[in-house]
Design a protein around this motif. Structure first.
Motif, PDB file in Angstrom:
ATOM      1  N   UNK A   1      59.332  44.576  32.904  1.00 17.91           N
ATOM      2  CA  UNK A   1      59.552  43.144  32.662  1.00 17.91           C
ATOM      3  C   UNK A   1      58.410  42.307  33.215  1.00 17.91           C
ATOM      4  N   UNK A   2      58.306  42.199  34.537  1.00 20.07           N
ATOM      5  CA  UNK A   2      57.299  41.319  35.131  1.00 20.07           C
ATOM      6  C   UNK A   2      55.898  41.850  34.862  1.00 20.07           C
TER       7      UNK A   2
ATOM      8  N   UNK B   1      54.179  37.757  34.678  1.00 19.02           N
ATOM      9  CA  UNK B   1      54.084  38.362  35.997  1.00 19.02           C
ATOM     10  C   UNK B   1      54.188  37.363  37.135  1.00 19.02           C
ATOM     11  N   UNK B   2      54.123  36.084  36.809  1.00 19.77           N
ATOM     12  CA  UNK B   2      54.263  35.072  37.847  1.00 19.77           C
ATOM     13  C   UNK B   2      55.712  34.955  38.291  1.00 19.77           C
ATOM     14  N   UNK B   3      55.910  34.621  39.545  1.00 20.24           N
ATOM     15  CA  UNK B   3      57.258  34.405  40.056  1.00 20.24           C
ATOM     16  C   UNK B   3      57.458  32.902  40.234  1.00 20.24           C
ATOM     17  N   UNK B   4      58.282  32.331  39.396  1.00 18.93           N
ATOM     18  CA  UNK B   4      58.591  30.912  39.440  1.00 18.93           C
ATOM     19  C   UNK B   4      59.956  30.777  40.099  1.00 18.93           C
ATOM     20  N   UNK B   5      59.998  30.079  41.239  1.00 19.89           N
ATOM     21  CA  UNK B   5      61.244  29.969  41.974  1.00 19.89           C
ATOM     22  C   UNK B   5      61.748  28.533  41.931  1.00 19.89           C
TER      23      UNK B   5
ATOM     24  N   UNK C   1      46.241  42.456  31.495  1.00 15.80           N
ATOM     25  CA  UNK C   1      46.425  41.943  32.848  1.00 15.80           C
ATOM     26  C   UNK C   1      47.041  42.988  33.783  1.00 15.80           C
ATOM     27  N   UNK C   2      47.187  44.220  33.321  1.00 17.76           N
ATOM     28  CA  UNK C   2      47.720  45.302  34.155  1.00 17.76           C
ATOM     29  C   UNK C   2      46.709  45.688  35.229  1.00 17.76           C
ATOM     30  N   UNK C   3      47.200  46.349  36.265  1.00 14.99           N
ATOM     31  CA  UNK C   3      46.344  46.863  37.329  1.00 14.99           C
ATOM     32  C   UNK C   3      45.354  47.869  36.733  1.00 14.99           C
ATOM     33  N   UNK C   4      44.155  47.927  37.292  1.00 13.57           N
ATOM     34  CA  UNK C   4      43.093  48.806  36.780  1.00 13.57           C
ATOM     35  C   UNK C   4      43.523  50.266  36.718  1.00 13.57           C
TER      36      UNK C   4
ATOM     37  N   UNK D   1      45.601  43.724  23.205  1.00 11.59           N
ATOM     38  CA  UNK D   1      44.700  42.576  23.240  1.00 11.59           C
ATOM     39  C   UNK D   1      45.396  41.381  23.879  1.00 11.59           C
ATOM     40  N   UNK D   2      46.706  41.266  23.632  1.00  8.47           N
ATOM     41  CA  UNK D   2      47.469  40.141  24.157  1.00  8.47           C
ATOM     42  C   UNK D   2      47.998  40.453  25.553  1.00  8.47           C
ATOM     43  N   UNK D   3      48.072  39.435  26.383  1.00 15.27           N
ATOM     44  CA  UNK D   3      48.502  39.595  27.772  1.00 15.27           C
ATOM     45  C   UNK D   3      50.017  39.713  27.884  1.00 15.27           C
ATOM     46  N   UNK D   4      50.458  40.213  29.037  1.00 19.22           N
ATOM     47  CA  UNK D   4      51.879  40.256  29.335  1.00 19.22           C
ATOM     48  C   UNK D   4      52.462  38.851  29.312  1.00 19.22           C
ATOM     49  N   UNK D   5      53.626  38.711  28.680  1.00 14.52           N
ATOM     50  CA  UNK D   5      54.253  37.405  28.546  1.00 14.52           C
ATOM     51  C   UNK D   5      53.660  36.550  27.448  1.00 14.52           C
ATOM     52  N   UNK D   6      52.660  37.070  26.757  1.00 11.69           N
ATOM     53  CA  UNK D   6      51.980  36.315  25.696  1.00 11.69           C
ATOM     54  C   UNK D   6      51.864  37.130  24.411  1.00 11.69           C
TER      55      UNK D   6
END
Length: 186
Positions: free
Chosen positions: A30-31, A37-41, A141-144, A155-160
């Protein structure tokens, strides 16, 4: 530039499509995959999540062709539960840091093995599932260390839209993408 209105424009390398042919189960993190991956509180500490509608539609398309979506995530929240319920995702493991046993439990319940599993993840906890899957994917945007160990980086980022891109790859590999597109264009 106008394209042929009935011909799909997406294209993936043959090796990926061959890997996708036998996939019957897909694990999503998910995140960082279904979210940015951002945590919005919120004020009272509740987690707020932003999901992309493209990803949701891709998950629904997988279900239409008989590919089961599943989620194994290290977090839990009412927002996440509501989103997965709305998408009809039935196989979910919340608050799971040790993701391999959770994935294997879902596989066993469906009578499947790793040769029929695809997965998408973005960080180290996802590696035990990613490295066993016949087709593994990560957003850019995943870890290397994750990007280095998967078969495809979207090509597209997580959440996008990363999850939708992965779903499209699976749909093309299943041989059903063109017919689904044609249904919409009629």
């Amino acid at each position: 530039m106008m394209v042929d209105s009935k011909k799909p424009v997406l294209n993936f390398v043959p090796d990926l499509l061959l890997r996708a042919q036998q996939v019957r189960l897909v694990f999503f993190d998910v995140d960082g995959v279904l979210t940015d991956g951002g945590l919005h509180l919120g004020e009272s500490g509740e987690a707020l999540k932003r999901f992309h509608t493209l990803d949701g539609h891709g998950i629904k398309l997988l279900q239409r062709v008989g590919i089961t979506p599943a989620v194994v995530t290290g977090r839990d929240s009412p927002a996440l539960r509501a989103r997965l319920k709305a998408l009809g995702v039935e196989h979910v493991h919340y608050g799971t840091e040790d993701k391999r046993p959770a994935a294997e439990q879902t596989m066993a319940s469906l009578g499947l093995d790793w040769a029929q599993v695809a997965s998408i993840g973005d960080d180290w906890p996802d590696l035990p599932v990613l490295t066993r899957s016949v087709l593994a994917c990560a957003p850019p945007n995943a870890h290397a260390e994750v990007r280095a160990r998967v078969h495809h980086v979207t090509q597209l980022a997580g959440g996008a839209g990363a999850a939708r891109e992965f779903c499209d790859l699976l749909l093309i590999g299943s041989g059903r993408y063109a017919s689904l597109l044609e249904e919409v264009l009629q």
